[in-house]
Motif scaffolding. Structure first.
Motif: not given
Length: 116
Positions: A77, A94, A105
């Protein structure tokens, strides 16, 4: 640079798909000298950990979690740290699973109640 994440608790602003983090999940963040880590649990997640680094307003980390169905999952991430008008912190994320297909997301925001 936005303020430190150390000692802050975050929660997702909306639920993700089943088996992932949701609004009942709480993340307890720590930060020191560019290192970021957190423990998380709640909802479909029994226990989770993340570890990574921060440079400016960007946090880059890997995560791993144990879910209530006994399966594990891991991923990557990248989050952008945003200070909200009310002084709380938001992480715009994201992410991508590394242990299975899928990406997306999400948004987590600072909350005042403690992590489990």
């Amino acid at each position: 640079m936005a303020r430190s994440l150390d000692g802050l608790t975050f929660a997702p602003v909306s639920d993700q798909a089943p088996g992932q983090v949701g609004t009942r999940t709480r993340f307890a963040y720590h930060e020191k000298d560019g290192e970021v880590w957190a423990e998380y649990a709640g909802g479909d997640v029994v226990r989770g950990h993340l570890v990574g680094t921060r440079e400016g307003d960007q946090v880059d980390f890997r995560y791993v979690q144990l879910r209530t169905d006994g399966t594990t999952a891991s991923g990557h991430c990248v989050s952008t740290v945003v200070e909200l008008p009310d002084g709380r912190v938001r992480l715009a994320e994201t992410w991508e699973w590394e242990s299975r297909p899928g990406s997306g997301t999400s948004v987590v925001e600072q909350v005042t109640e403690p992590a489990p």
